[in-house]
Design a protein around this motif. Sequence first.
Motif, mmCIF file in Angstrom:
data_model
loop_
_atom_site.group_PDB
_atom_site.id
_atom_site.type_symbol
_atom_site.label_atom_id
_atom_site.label_comp_id
_atom_site.label_asym_id
_atom_site.label_seq_id
_atom_site.Cartn_x
_atom_site.Cartn_y
_atom_site.Cartn_z
ATOM 1 N N THR A 26 -1.246 -18.332 5.524
ATOM 2 C CA THR A 26 -0.862 -16.926 5.623
ATOM 3 C C THR A 26 -0.547 -16.390 7.035
ATOM 4 O O THR A 26 0.475 -15.649 7.179
ATOM 5 N N VAL A 27 -1.378 -16.795 7.988
ATOM 6 C CA VAL A 27 -0.983 -16.285 9.303
ATOM 7 C C VAL A 27 0.442 -17.011 9.723
ATOM 8 O O VAL A 27 1.076 -16.330 10.449
ATOM 9 N N ALA A 28 0.526 -18.268 9.317
ATOM 10 C CA ALA A 28 2.117 -19.015 9.705
ATOM 11 C C ALA A 28 3.138 -17.899 8.968
ATOM 12 O O ALA A 28 4.256 -17.787 9.582
ATOM 13 N N LEU A 29 2.868 -17.819 7.889
ATOM 14 C CA LEU A 29 3.940 -17.319 7.066
ATOM 15 C C LEU A 29 4.195 -15.716 7.439
ATOM 16 O O LEU A 29 5.408 -15.240 7.543
ATOM 17 N N THR A 30 2.943 -15.074 7.766
ATOM 18 C CA THR A 30 3.255 -13.760 8.320
ATOM 19 C C THR A 30 4.002 -13.793 9.937
ATOM 20 O O THR A 30 5.034 -13.310 10.110
ATOM 21 N N ALA A 31 3.852 -14.889 10.840
ATOM 22 C CA ALA A 31 4.627 -15.029 11.898
ATOM 23 C C ALA A 31 5.840 -15.468 11.567
ATOM 24 O O ALA A 31 7.006 -14.876 12.139
ATOM 25 N N LEU A 32 6.171 -16.203 10.323
ATOM 26 C CA LEU A 32 7.668 -16.461 10.039
ATOM 27 C C LEU A 32 8.465 -15.260 9.518
ATOM 28 O O LEU A 32 9.420 -15.074 9.617
ATOM 29 N N SER A 33 7.421 -14.446 8.828
ATOM 30 C CA SER A 33 8.162 -13.256 8.222
ATOM 31 C C SER A 33 8.807 -12.401 9.309
ATOM 32 O O SER A 33 9.604 -11.192 9.211
ATOM 33 N N LEU A 34 8.369 -12.537 10.558
ATOM 34 C CA LEU A 34 8.816 -11.400 11.669
ATOM 35 C C LEU A 34 10.219 -12.040 12.155
ATOM 36 O O LEU A 34 10.958 -11.273 12.735
ATOM 37 N N VAL A 35 10.477 -13.119 11.975
ATOM 38 C CA VAL A 35 11.658 -13.787 12.446
ATOM 39 C C VAL A 35 13.047 -12.969 11.870
ATOM 40 O O VAL A 35 14.000 -12.373 12.654
ATOM 41 N N PRO A 36 13.136 -12.800 10.559
ATOM 42 C CA PRO A 36 14.290 -11.950 10.082
ATOM 43 C C PRO A 36 14.302 -10.498 10.819
ATOM 44 O O PRO A 36 15.742 -10.147 10.953
ATOM 45 N N ASP A 37 13.331 -9.872 10.808
ATOM 46 C CA ASP A 37 13.139 -8.616 11.190
ATOM 47 C C ASP A 37 13.807 -8.751 12.974
ATOM 48 O O ASP A 37 14.527 -7.810 13.368
ATOM 49 N N ALA A 38 13.339 -9.617 13.591
ATOM 50 C CA ALA A 38 13.731 -9.989 14.968
ATOM 51 C C ALA A 38 15.198 -10.120 15.187
ATOM 52 O O ALA A 38 15.660 -9.461 16.124
ATOM 53 N N ILE A 39 15.541 -10.646 14.265
ATOM 54 C CA ILE A 39 17.127 -11.130 14.401
ATOM 55 C C ILE A 39 18.094 -10.162 13.535
ATOM 56 O O ILE A 39 19.375 -10.326 13.481
ATOM 57 N N LEU B 44 2.759 -6.697 9.835
ATOM 58 C CA LEU B 44 1.412 -7.010 10.521
ATOM 59 C C LEU B 44 0.166 -6.027 9.943
ATOM 60 O O LEU B 44 -0.786 -6.738 9.593
ATOM 61 N N ILE B 45 0.640 -4.941 9.564
ATOM 62 C CA ILE B 45 -0.241 -4.043 9.111
ATOM 63 C C ILE B 45 -0.769 -4.829 7.571
ATOM 64 O O ILE B 45 -1.807 -4.947 6.974
ATOM 65 N N ALA B 46 0.244 -4.993 6.653
ATOM 66 C CA ALA B 46 -0.197 -5.638 5.593
ATOM 67 C C ALA B 46 -0.786 -7.128 5.547
ATOM 68 O O ALA B 46 -1.860 -7.116 4.822
ATOM 69 N N ALA B 47 -0.280 -7.774 6.394
ATOM 70 C CA ALA B 47 -1.370 -9.023 6.921
ATOM 71 C C ALA B 47 -2.702 -8.673 7.204
ATOM 72 O O ALA B 47 -3.755 -9.299 6.833
ATOM 73 N N ALA B 48 -3.022 -7.826 8.010
ATOM 74 C CA ALA B 48 -4.202 -7.405 8.514
ATOM 75 C C ALA B 48 -5.011 -6.794 7.326
ATOM 76 O O ALA B 48 -6.352 -6.875 7.496
ATOM 77 N N ILE B 49 -4.624 -6.160 6.469
ATOM 78 C CA ILE B 49 -5.316 -5.820 5.040
ATOM 79 C C ILE B 49 -5.586 -6.756 4.323
ATOM 80 O O ILE B 49 -6.706 -6.858 3.797
ATOM 81 N N VAL B 50 -4.532 -7.535 3.845
ATOM 82 C CA VAL B 50 -4.476 -8.459 2.830
ATOM 83 C C VAL B 50 -5.382 -9.873 3.184
ATOM 84 O O VAL B 50 -6.347 -10.230 2.432
ATOM 85 N N ILE B 51 -4.854 -10.383 4.113
ATOM 86 C CA ILE B 51 -5.521 -11.736 4.478
ATOM 87 C C ILE B 51 -7.066 -11.640 4.648
ATOM 88 O O ILE B 51 -7.718 -12.501 4.145
ATOM 89 N N PRO B 52 -7.843 -10.735 5.333
ATOM 90 C CA PRO B 52 -9.194 -10.868 5.320
ATOM 91 C C PRO B 52 -9.926 -10.774 4.132
ATOM 92 O O PRO B 52 -10.794 -11.167 3.669
ATOM 93 N N VAL B 53 -9.526 -9.794 3.380
ATOM 94 C CA VAL B 53 -9.933 -9.464 1.933
ATOM 95 C C VAL B 53 -10.208 -10.525 1.104
ATOM 96 O O VAL B 53 -10.901 -10.860 0.391
ATOM 97 N N VAL B 54 -8.750 -11.367 0.952
ATOM 98 C CA VAL B 54 -8.819 -12.584 0.073
ATOM 99 C C VAL B 54 -9.342 -13.655 0.702
ATOM 100 O O VAL B 54 -10.115 -14.332 -0.013
ATOM 101 N N ALA B 55 -9.377 -13.883 2.014
ATOM 102 C CA ALA B 55 -10.183 -15.011 2.765
ATOM 103 C C ALA B 55 -11.530 -14.692 2.394
ATOM 104 O O ALA B 55 -12.373 -15.865 2.120
ATOM 105 N N ARG B 56 -12.144 -13.472 2.349
ATOM 106 C CA ARG B 56 -13.483 -13.402 2.204
ATOM 107 C C ARG B 56 -14.008 -14.037 0.597
ATOM 108 O O ARG B 56 -15.180 -14.220 0.480
ATOM 109 N N ARG B 57 -12.980 -13.907 -0.192
ATOM 110 C CA ARG B 57 -13.373 -14.316 -1.483
ATOM 111 C C ARG B 57 -13.225 -15.802 -1.727
ATOM 112 O O ARG B 57 -13.499 -16.256 -2.624
#
Length: 133
Positions: A88-101, A117-130
Amino acid sequence: MTTTTVQVPAIRSLLLAGVAAAAVASVATTAVAAAGHAAGISLDMAGEPIPVLGFAMLTAVFSLIGLGIAALLRRFARHPRVAFVRVTVALTALSLVPDAIADAATSTKALLMLTHLIAAAIVIPVVARRLSA
């Protein structure tokens, strides 16, 4: 006498927490987009406006895709939590590319990236904890 472990509560916990995190992230990204727009940041991309509610919809869709990835990794990965965070961190980084260009103002690009980044910061930790380590 043999006992079997039923993992229904664990998957239920994962799904409930993931859906709740997706909802919170959807509200958060929509609020950030609306606040940015109210502050004067254009939500136009290639001359077309991005509807504010589009942020909620896309955040929910991609968060639920992430939840599906988590469920698959929970079932098939040796270390699902580690795998989920890496993917998910890799996919989040990749998701920034279309916005950048994108064909948009720099402030619009920055706002779009911030919502990812906000969405990732909310969702990733919650799901990872489970997920088990």
